[in-house]
Scaffold this motif. Structure first.
Motif, PDB file in Angstrom:
ATOM      1  N   THR A 184      21.852 -17.091  -0.529  1.00 51.52           N
ATOM      2  CA  THR A 184      22.128 -17.294  -1.952  1.00 51.52           C
ATOM      3  C   THR A 184      21.902 -18.731  -2.416  1.00 51.52           C
ATOM      4  N   THR A 232      23.600 -21.371  -1.494  1.00 56.11           N
ATOM      5  CA  THR A 232      24.906 -21.995  -1.692  1.00 56.11           C
ATOM      6  C   THR A 232      25.132 -23.093  -0.656  1.00 56.11           C
ATOM      7  N   ILE A 265      32.017 -15.247  -5.741  1.00 53.09           N
ATOM      8  CA  ILE A 265      30.797 -15.730  -6.403  1.00 53.09           C
ATOM      9  C   ILE A 265      29.590 -15.482  -5.499  1.00 53.09           C
ATOM     10  N   ILE A 266      29.743 -15.777  -4.207  1.00 55.25           N
ATOM     11  CA  ILE A 266      28.661 -15.552  -3.244  1.00 55.25           C
ATOM     12  C   ILE A 266      28.328 -14.065  -3.167  1.00 55.25           C
ATOM     13  N   LYS A 321      26.292 -13.038  -6.081  1.00 54.32           N
ATOM     14  CA  LYS A 321      24.901 -13.485  -5.935  1.00 54.32           C
ATOM     15  C   LYS A 321      24.129 -12.556  -5.002  1.00 54.32           C
ATOM     16  N   LYS A 359      22.721  -9.350  -6.472  1.00 52.13           N
ATOM     17  CA  LYS A 359      21.525  -9.424  -7.305  1.00 52.13           C
ATOM     18  C   LYS A 359      20.298  -8.883  -6.583  1.00 52.13           C
TER      19      LYS A 359
END
Length: 288
Positions: free
Chosen positions: A148, A150, A162-163, A166, A169
């Motif tokens: 991702t 990150t 949040i990860i 991602k 997606k």
């Protein structure tokens, strides 16, 4: 139910196919294997190991399988040593996975915030492409960060969802293992749990945590992924499958720590297999 496990064979140091084959088979389904390489030991904690890349052998193996009309309900890929092998797995999904089958990718690339020595950003990009055609991916936190983009060093507990978002997606059902969660017990003492952030069968984000046992335990990810596939192959829903696989892995780690086995030799999961199978049996009865 027929499962194909694609991974390397490390002859000593329980991981990859020497973990996947017994666990998935014990769950009560057929498990075929496709070795990507063969090593005398795994590469973590051992020196002087032998390594033979089996990429040249794979096309002939696949051609023979096509002549047998083999098709799989689940395919799980693990350690892939090159971009060429990633491309092979994409082709294998196309040729051998049943139309309603499940493609599971364990994007083995690194740990503790670092890529394994011979991988680079190009490999990460190709692995992201493989993850994008998977139905389910099971990266650890390090691998999820690379997939991702990150910064691992900046990750906090608030970053986990949040990860996961991602990852969603490009894969509908991602999960992230190895997420530490801090909390206070009833006595006010700070404790740490090891959590899995995952996506259930309805697309909702869920969390399942177990006791965190301090130390480095080689092969834990392979044990978890194999136990998860074994449960899913038996028709168990994702939420229960994650719980069963996580508990089995935690119990195997606890047993290894209790017996003070050298970490490089892998988890003592054999002694926990009966309990795992009992959990599978109970979950299958409930499903029925």
């Amino acid at each position: 139910m027929r499962v194909l496990a694609i991974n390397d064979i490390s002859c000593v140091g329980k991981c990859s196919l020497t973990v996947s084959l017994p666990i998935i088979s014990a769950s009560g389904v057929t498990c075929d294997i496709l070795p990507t390489a063969i090593l005398s030991t795994h590469t973590g904690g051992f020196s002087g190991y032998t390594f033979r890349d089996l990429s040249e052998d794979i096309p002939a193996i696949l051609a023979h399988w096509k002549s047998l009309n083999l098709k799989y309900d689940i395919i799980i890929s693990g350690y892939l040593g090159s971009i060429d092998q990633i491309k092979m797995v994409k082709s294998i999904k196309k040729d051998f996975l049943k139309p309603d089958g499940l493609m599971v990718v364990d994007p083995v690339m690194g740990d503790n915030g670092i890529l394994y020595a011979h991988f680079n950003q190009k490999f990460v990009e190709e692995m992201r492409g493989l993850c994008s055609i998977a139905d389910l991916i099971v990266p650890n936190l390090t691998e999820a960060c690379f997939l991702t983009g990150t910064d691992y060093s900046s990750v906090t507990e608030s970053s986990y969802e949040i990860i996961l978002a991602k990852l969603k997606k490009f894969c509908a059902r991602p999960s992230v293992t190895g997420c530490d969660i801090s909390k206070k017990d009833d006595a006010g003492k700070q404790t740490t749990s090891c959590a899995i952030y995952y996506t259930d069968d309805n697309g909702a984000t869920k969390i399942y945590s177990t006791e965190k046992i301090e130390g480095s335990f080689h092969g834990a990810g392979d044990v978890y992924a194999s136990a998860l596939v074994g449960a899913l192959a038996r028709g168990i829903k994702m939420e229960k499958a994650v719980q069963i696989a996580a508990d089995f892995t935690k119990n195997s780690i606890a047993q290894t720590a209790l017996e003070q086995t050298e970490a490089r030799y892998g988890l003592n999961s054999e002694s926990q297999m009966y309990a795992y199978l009992c959990e599978l049996h109970q979950a299958c009865k409930h499903n029925g």
